[in-house]
Design a protein around this motif. Sequence first.
Motif, short mmCIF file in Angstrom:
data_model
loop_
_atom_site.label_atom_id
_atom_site.label_comp_id
_atom_site.label_asym_id
_atom_site.label_seq_id
_atom_site.Cartn_x
_atom_site.Cartn_y
_atom_site.Cartn_z
N LEU A 1 -3.94 -5.11 -18.17
CA LEU A 1 -2.65 -4.90 -17.53
C LEU A 1 -2.52 -3.48 -17.01
O LEU A 1 -3.00 -2.53 -17.64
CB LEU A 1 -1.51 -5.18 -18.50
CG LEU A 1 -1.35 -6.62 -18.97
CD1 LEU A 1 -0.28 -6.71 -20.04
CD2 LEU A 1 -0.97 -7.50 -17.80
N LYS A 2 -1.85 -3.36 -15.88
CA LYS A 2 -1.60 -2.03 -15.32
C LYS A 2 -0.46 -1.37 -16.09
O LYS A 2 0.53 -2.01 -16.42
CB LYS A 2 -1.18 -2.13 -13.85
CG LYS A 2 -2.28 -2.43 -12.91
CD LYS A 2 -1.69 -2.42 -11.50
CE LYS A 2 -2.73 -2.06 -10.51
NZ LYS A 2 -2.18 -1.99 -9.15
N VAL A 3 -0.59 -0.10 -16.36
CA VAL A 3 0.46 0.64 -17.05
C VAL A 3 1.60 0.95 -16.07
O VAL A 3 2.77 0.84 -16.40
CB VAL A 3 -0.10 1.94 -17.66
CG1 VAL A 3 1.01 2.75 -18.30
CG2 VAL A 3 -1.19 1.64 -18.67
N VAL A 4 1.24 1.33 -14.84
CA VAL A 4 2.24 1.65 -13.82
C VAL A 4 2.15 0.60 -12.73
O VAL A 4 1.09 0.39 -12.14
CB VAL A 4 1.97 3.05 -13.23
CG1 VAL A 4 2.98 3.38 -12.15
CG2 VAL A 4 1.99 4.11 -14.32
N PRO A 5 3.27 -0.07 -12.44
CA PRO A 5 3.22 -1.10 -11.39
C PRO A 5 3.10 -0.46 -10.00
O PRO A 5 3.44 0.70 -9.80
CB PRO A 5 4.55 -1.82 -11.54
CG PRO A 5 5.45 -0.83 -12.18
CD PRO A 5 4.57 0.03 -13.05
N ASP A 6 2.59 -1.26 -9.08
CA ASP A 6 2.51 -0.80 -7.69
C ASP A 6 3.92 -0.64 -7.13
O ASP A 6 4.83 -1.40 -7.49
CB ASP A 6 1.74 -1.81 -6.84
CG ASP A 6 0.27 -1.86 -7.20
OD1 ASP A 6 -0.24 -0.84 -7.70
OD2 ASP A 6 -0.36 -2.91 -6.98
N PRO A 7 4.11 0.34 -6.25
CA PRO A 7 5.44 0.48 -5.63
C PRO A 7 5.73 -0.72 -4.73
O PRO A 7 4.80 -1.34 -4.22
CB PRO A 7 5.33 1.77 -4.83
CG PRO A 7 3.88 1.96 -4.59
CD PRO A 7 3.18 1.33 -5.76
N PRO A 8 6.99 -1.06 -4.55
CA PRO A 8 7.29 -2.19 -3.67
C PRO A 8 6.89 -1.88 -2.24
O PRO A 8 6.98 -0.74 -1.79
CB PRO A 8 8.81 -2.34 -3.80
CG PRO A 8 9.29 -1.03 -4.30
CD PRO A 8 8.16 -0.43 -5.09
N HIS A 9 6.43 -2.87 -1.55
CA HIS A 9 6.02 -2.70 -0.16
C HIS A 9 7.21 -3.03 0.73
O HIS A 9 7.60 -4.18 0.85
CB HIS A 9 4.84 -3.62 0.19
CG HIS A 9 3.62 -3.31 -0.60
ND1 HIS A 9 2.85 -2.19 -0.35
CD2 HIS A 9 3.03 -3.94 -1.65
CE1 HIS A 9 1.83 -2.16 -1.20
NE2 HIS A 9 1.92 -3.21 -1.99
N THR A 10 7.78 -2.00 1.30
CA THR A 10 8.89 -2.20 2.22
C THR A 10 8.43 -1.75 3.60
O THR A 10 8.20 -0.57 3.83
CB THR A 10 10.13 -1.41 1.80
OG1 THR A 10 9.78 -0.03 1.70
CG2 THR A 10 10.68 -1.88 0.47
N HIS A 11 8.26 -2.70 4.46
CA HIS A 11 7.83 -2.40 5.82
C HIS A 11 9.06 -2.42 6.71
O HIS A 11 9.55 -3.48 7.08
CB HIS A 11 6.78 -3.41 6.30
CG HIS A 11 5.55 -3.41 5.46
ND1 HIS A 11 4.64 -2.38 5.50
CD2 HIS A 11 5.08 -4.30 4.55
CE1 HIS A 11 3.65 -2.64 4.65
NE2 HIS A 11 3.91 -3.80 4.07
N GLN A 12 9.57 -1.24 7.01
CA GLN A 12 10.73 -1.14 7.86
C GLN A 12 10.29 -0.91 9.29
O GLN A 12 9.23 -0.35 9.55
CB GLN A 12 11.62 0.03 7.43
CG GLN A 12 12.28 -0.14 6.09
CD GLN A 12 13.19 1.05 5.78
OE1 GLN A 12 12.91 2.15 6.18
NE2 GLN A 12 14.26 0.78 5.07
N SER A 13 11.15 -1.31 10.20
CA SER A 13 10.88 -1.01 11.60
C SER A 13 11.20 0.46 11.85
O SER A 13 11.88 1.11 11.05
CB SER A 13 11.75 -1.90 12.50
OG SER A 13 13.11 -1.54 12.37
N LEU A 14 10.73 0.97 12.96
CA LEU A 14 11.02 2.35 13.33
C LEU A 14 12.53 2.55 13.48
O LEU A 14 13.08 3.56 13.05
CB LEU A 14 10.30 2.71 14.64
CG LEU A 14 10.56 4.11 15.19
CD1 LEU A 14 10.18 5.19 14.18
CD2 LEU A 14 9.82 4.31 16.49
#
Length: 80
Positions: free
Chosen positions: A2-15
Motif C-alpha cells: 500500500l502507498k503511504v501517501v495517495p496520489d493527488p487528485p487529477h483535475t484537468h481544468q480548461s485554460l
Amino acid sequence: MLKVVPDPPHTHQSLEDTLIQATDYALCASTVVRQAMLLHPKSSASILMMASMHELETLRVLLEQALIQVQMPSEPRTLH
C-alpha cells in the motif's frame, strides 16, 4: 504494498477555468491588502501594501484580458 501517501487528485481544468480561478485569487489578495491598509494606514509597511495593491490590480486586469481572448471565437463569423 500500500502507498503511504495517495496520489493527488487529477483535475484537468480548461485554460478558461484556470484564468477565472487566478482572477478570483487576485481579487481576494487585493481585498486582503485593502483591509490591511484600512487597519494600519500609518504603518511603515503601508507603501509596500500600496505597491502590492497596484501590482494585484494590474495582474487582475491582465487576467481579465487573457480571459476575454480565450472566450473570443477562433473563427471569424460571417454576417448575413
